[in-house]
Design a protein around this motif. Structure first.
Motif, PDB file in Angstrom:
ATOM      1  N   HIS A  11      34.844  45.244  40.414  1.00 56.25           N
ATOM      2  CA  HIS A  11      35.086  44.538  41.672  1.00 56.25           C
ATOM      3  C   HIS A  11      35.510  45.481  42.805  1.00 56.25           C
ATOM      4  O   HIS A  11      35.056  45.341  43.935  1.00 56.25           O
ATOM      5  CB  HIS A  11      36.175  43.484  41.478  1.00 56.25           C
ATOM      6  CG  HIS A  11      35.792  42.357  40.555  1.00 56.25           C
ATOM      7  ND1 HIS A  11      35.181  42.547  39.339  1.00 56.25           N
ATOM      8  CD2 HIS A  11      35.944  41.018  40.678  1.00 56.25           C
ATOM      9  CE1 HIS A  11      34.977  41.374  38.757  1.00 56.25           C
ATOM     10  NE2 HIS A  11      35.432  40.425  39.557  1.00 56.25           N
ATOM     11  N   SER A  41      33.547  37.488  37.379  1.00 53.07           N
ATOM     12  CA  SER A  41      34.263  36.708  36.364  1.00 53.07           C
ATOM     13  C   SER A  41      34.703  35.336  36.855  1.00 53.07           C
ATOM     14  O   SER A  41      34.759  34.383  36.078  1.00 53.07           O
ATOM     15  CB  SER A  41      35.477  37.490  35.889  1.00 53.07           C
ATOM     16  OG  SER A  41      36.272  37.835  37.000  1.00 53.07           O
ATOM     17  N   ASP A 103      36.623  52.505  37.949  1.00 53.73           N
ATOM     18  CA  ASP A 103      36.807  51.041  38.036  1.00 53.73           C
ATOM     19  C   ASP A 103      35.977  50.417  36.908  1.00 53.73           C
ATOM     20  O   ASP A 103      35.005  49.708  37.145  1.00 53.73           O
ATOM     21  CB  ASP A 103      36.356  50.542  39.422  1.00 53.73           C
ATOM     22  CG  ASP A 103      36.489  49.030  39.569  1.00 53.73           C
ATOM     23  OD1 ASP A 103      37.252  48.417  38.807  1.00 53.73           O
ATOM     24  OD2 ASP A 103      35.813  48.470  40.455  1.00 53.73           O
ATOM     25  N   ASP A 270      41.408  46.586  36.614  1.00 54.18           N
ATOM     26  CA  ASP A 270      42.097  46.418  35.326  1.00 54.18           C
ATOM     27  C   ASP A 270      42.406  47.741  34.625  1.00 54.18           C
ATOM     28  O   ASP A 270      43.351  47.827  33.848  1.00 54.18           O
ATOM     29  CB  ASP A 270      41.221  45.593  34.366  1.00 54.18           C
ATOM     30  CG  ASP A 270      41.280  44.100  34.653  1.00 54.18           C
ATOM     31  OD1 ASP A 270      41.902  43.709  35.655  1.00 54.18           O
ATOM     32  OD2 ASP A 270      40.697  43.336  33.861  1.00 54.18           O
ATOM     33  N   VAL A 284      41.481  39.190  41.136  1.00 51.79           N
ATOM     34  CA  VAL A 284      42.037  39.109  42.491  1.00 51.79           C
ATOM     35  C   VAL A 284      42.600  40.466  42.911  1.00 51.79           C
ATOM     36  O   VAL A 284      42.331  40.959  44.014  1.00 51.79           O
ATOM     37  CB  VAL A 284      43.158  38.041  42.549  1.00 51.79           C
ATOM     38  CG1 VAL A 284      43.859  38.056  43.886  1.00 51.79           C
ATOM     39  CG2 VAL A 284      42.596  36.667  42.252  1.00 51.79           C
TER      40      VAL A 284
HETATM   41  C1  LIG Z   1      36.131  34.473  31.337  1.00 44.67           C
HETATM   42  C2  LIG Z   1      36.979  35.179  32.342  1.00 44.67           C
HETATM   43  C3  LIG Z   1      37.335  34.527  33.503  1.00 44.67           C
HETATM   44  C4  LIG Z   1      38.127  35.169  34.440  1.00 44.67           C
HETATM   45  N1  LIG Z   1      38.430  34.507  35.584  1.00 44.67           N
HETATM   46  C5  LIG Z   1      39.158  35.126  36.518  1.00 44.67           C
HETATM   47  C6  LIG Z   1      39.461  34.466  37.734  1.00 44.67           C
HETATM   48  O1  LIG Z   1      39.073  33.312  37.958  1.00 44.67           O
HETATM   49  N2  LIG Z   1      40.202  35.136  38.655  1.00 44.67           N
HETATM   50  C7  LIG Z   1      40.641  36.412  38.430  1.00 44.67           C
HETATM   51  O2  LIG Z   1      41.311  36.972  39.299  1.00 44.67           O
HETATM   52  N3  LIG Z   1      40.378  37.070  37.289  1.00 44.67           N
HETATM   53  C8  LIG Z   1      39.645  36.465  36.332  1.00 44.67           C
HETATM   54  N4  LIG Z   1      39.369  37.124  35.162  1.00 44.67           N
HETATM   55  C9  LIG Z   1      39.833  38.518  34.997  1.00 44.67           C
HETATM   56  C10 LIG Z   1      38.805  39.445  35.658  1.00 44.67           C
HETATM   57  O3  LIG Z   1      37.581  39.326  34.996  1.00 44.67           O
HETATM   58  C11 LIG Z   1      39.162  40.916  35.594  1.00 44.67           C
HETATM   59  O4  LIG Z   1      40.500  41.093  35.924  1.00 44.67           O
HETATM   60  C12 LIG Z   1      38.281  41.683  36.587  1.00 44.67           C
HETATM   61  O5  LIG Z   1      36.920  41.581  36.214  1.00 44.67           O
HETATM   62  C13 LIG Z   1      38.674  43.143  36.648  1.00 44.67           C
HETATM   63  O6  LIG Z   1      37.827  43.773  37.553  1.00 44.67           O
HETATM   64  P1  LIG Z   1      37.537  45.324  37.411  1.00 44.67           P
HETATM   65  O7  LIG Z   1      36.920  45.748  38.672  1.00 44.67           O
HETATM   66  O8  LIG Z   1      38.752  46.028  36.976  1.00 44.67           O
HETATM   67  O9  LIG Z   1      36.521  45.473  36.200  1.00 44.67           O
HETATM   68  P2  LIG Z   1      35.258  44.650  35.729  1.00 44.67           P
HETATM   69  O10 LIG Z   1      34.972  43.503  36.603  1.00 44.67           O
HETATM   70  O11 LIG Z   1      35.465  44.410  34.276  1.00 44.67           O
HETATM   71  O12 LIG Z   1      34.069  45.681  35.917  1.00 44.67           O
HETATM   72  C14 LIG Z   1      33.989  46.858  35.160  1.00 44.67           C
HETATM   73  C15 LIG Z   1      32.656  47.505  35.393  1.00 44.67           C
HETATM   74  O13 LIG Z   1      32.643  48.777  34.753  1.00 44.67           O
HETATM   75  C16 LIG Z   1      31.516  48.888  33.897  1.00 44.67           C
HETATM   76  N5  LIG Z   1      31.917  49.719  32.761  1.00 44.67           N
HETATM   77  C17 LIG Z   1      32.634  49.329  31.689  1.00 44.67           C
HETATM   78  N6  LIG Z   1      32.808  50.370  30.850  1.00 44.67           N
HETATM   79  C18 LIG Z   1      32.209  51.432  31.420  1.00 44.67           C
HETATM   80  C19 LIG Z   1      32.054  52.798  31.039  1.00 44.67           C
HETATM   81  N7  LIG Z   1      32.546  53.276  29.895  1.00 44.67           N
HETATM   82  N8  LIG Z   1      31.365  53.628  31.865  1.00 44.67           N
HETATM   83  C20 LIG Z   1      30.856  53.158  33.026  1.00 44.67           C
HETATM   84  N9  LIG Z   1      30.979  51.882  33.430  1.00 44.67           N
HETATM   85  C21 LIG Z   1      31.649  51.028  32.644  1.00 44.67           C
HETATM   86  C22 LIG Z   1      31.180  47.450  33.517  1.00 44.67           C
HETATM   87  O14 LIG Z   1      29.833  47.324  33.113  1.00 44.67           O
HETATM   88  C23 LIG Z   1      31.478  46.730  34.832  1.00 44.67           C
HETATM   89  O15 LIG Z   1      30.399  46.847  35.721  1.00 44.67           O
HETATM   90  C24 LIG Z   1      38.587  36.491  34.199  1.00 44.67           C
HETATM   91  C25 LIG Z   1      38.228  37.149  33.025  1.00 44.67           C
HETATM   92  C26 LIG Z   1      37.429  36.508  32.109  1.00 44.67           C
HETATM   93  C27 LIG Z   1      37.051  37.250  30.848  1.00 44.67           C
END
Ligand SMILES: Cc1cc2nc3c(=O)[nH]c(=O)nc-3n(C[C@H](O)[C@H](O)[C@H](O)COP(=O)(O)OP(=O)(O)OC[C@H]3O[C@@H](n4cnc5c(N)ncnc54)[C@H](O)[C@@H]3O)c2cc1C
Length: 357
Positions: A11, A41, A103, A270, A284
């Protein structure tokens, strides 16, 4: 020119790509992520419930990367050597960087039980969970283990999709949504009762097979489709990276979103914990970190002074209840209704439109 690598299409990096389209960084930029489609998500429980199709709830990173002048490489990091500034990819390639922004999200925590990985389905990657669900649509019973926000949304979505399926929500804590406001917990409990979803708290799972979950106290819970929504764990490949990590193993960052040990490494979402301002692992906060991360990457590329950022302390939580009904909670107040679902739907669709090129 510096080599700036964006690792993971999460995100926060969506906002970085958006910012780089407006202002090109003084660097050669590449994005490394396993899939060009990154799931949003917030809409995934709606996909399970049948309100959206999967593609509608995914953002295509390819046009965003192209607009930002960023090379997209579909691959995944399997290890990182922060001292050598090198990333090893699943394909075997080794990538050198001068600046790195991570990320990559969290990984699901799967219980260490026989059969946990073969008979249960982790909540992430969400695409895989949806595939497993499509092949298990004839299941007569389902259970979600982990009664956090994601677990609650998923069990209600499964129930909405298969109203005749026996659905159970299981957690080892004495209450649902542990740590979230009591008013929200009460509303969710009332909603689960209304939907006749069974709730089993204070329960430790000791075993699983294709038909049931077994609890330590001897009880058995019918489940032909089990989802592990048991919390966020750090990716294993961070362990040998040499980066400073928090006590759980997430990347420890400061207010500029730089690693506490390696200032050329940034991290958000995360995968990271801001040590002086830790926040829950949620979409968020990953979204909120996007613009300050982008601004600091641009500054770092031109060797400018970085700016500190403090995430807000409270965030609006919108919980989908399976049917087109949702509960909103922020701080001490909460509301619910069909109109809350429509409000959430508008917010989610606006987010998707922003990144739909
Ligand atoms: C079912 C469900 C519902 C949810 N609903 C909500 C909600 O309504 N509101 C809310 O705030 N949160 C919600 N969450 C939590 C939310 O999904 C996460 O907190 C959020 O996606 C974190 O965002 P991020 O950018 O850290 O990582 P992510 O969105 O997980 O993105 C990570 C990215 O990195 C890539 N990646 C992973 N590993 C590697 C690697 N080794 N090398 C290169 N790339 C990689 C992945 O393919 C992805 O594109 C929900 C979670 C789930 C499971």
């Amino acid at each position: 020119m510096k080599r700036l690598v964006l690792l993971g299409g999460g995100h926060a990096h969506l906002f970085v790509l958006e910012a780089f389209a407006r202002e090109q960084p003084e660097a050669v930029v590449s994005l490394i992520t396993p899939d060009a489609l990154t799931p949003y998500s917030g809409m995934m429980p709606g996909v399970i419930a049948g309100h959206y199709d999967y593609r509608q709830a995914c953002i295509d990173l390819a046009p965003l990367a192209a607009r930002a002048g960023c090379a997209l490489r579909l691959d995944a990091a399997v290890s990182l050597d922060a001292a050598q500034r090198q990333i090893r990819l699943a394909s075997g390639e080794v990538i050198d960087y001068d600046l790195l922004s991570i990320d990559t999200g969290s990984t699901p925590r799967i219980p260490d039980l026989p059969g946990a990985d073969t008979c249960g389905h982790p909540v992430k990657p969400i695409g895989q969970l949806l595939d497993s669900w499509h092949t298990a649509r004839a299941a007569r019973s389902a259970a979600v283990v982990g009664a956090g926000a994601a677990g609650v949304e998923i069990i209600m979505a499964l129930h909405h999709r298969q109203p005749r399926m026996r659905c159970t929500l299981v957690d080892r804590a004495p209450c649902l949504l542990d740590g979230l406001p009591v008013r929200l917990q009460r509303r969710v409990i009332a909603e689960l009762v209304r939907q006749r979803i069974e709730v089993v708290t204070d329960a430790r799972v000791s075993g699983i097979d294709g038909d049931a979950l077994r609890l330590e106290d001897g009880r058995s819970i019918p489940s032909q489709f089990t989802v592990w929504a048991t919390g966020a764990a750090p990716p294993a490949w961070l362990r040998g990276s040499g980066l400073a990590l928090d006590e759980r193993g997430f990347i420890a960052t400061g207010p500029t979103l730089q690693s506490l040990s390696h200032p050329e490494v940034f991290a958000a979402g995360d995968v990271a914990t801001m040590i002086d301002a830790p926040r829950p692992k949620s979409g968020v906060f990953a979204v909120r970190a996007g613009p300050p991360l982008a601004a600091n990457l641009l500054r770092a590329a031109r060797r400018d002074t970085l700016q500190p950022w403090t995430p807000q302390t409270r965030a609006l939580l919108l919980l989908a209840c399976g049917r087109r009904h949702a509960i909103a909670s922020r701080g001490g107040w909460s509301l619910q209704g069909d109109w809350v679902w429509r409000w959430k739907d508008r917010i989610d669709r606006a987010f998707m439109r922003r990144f739909d090129l």
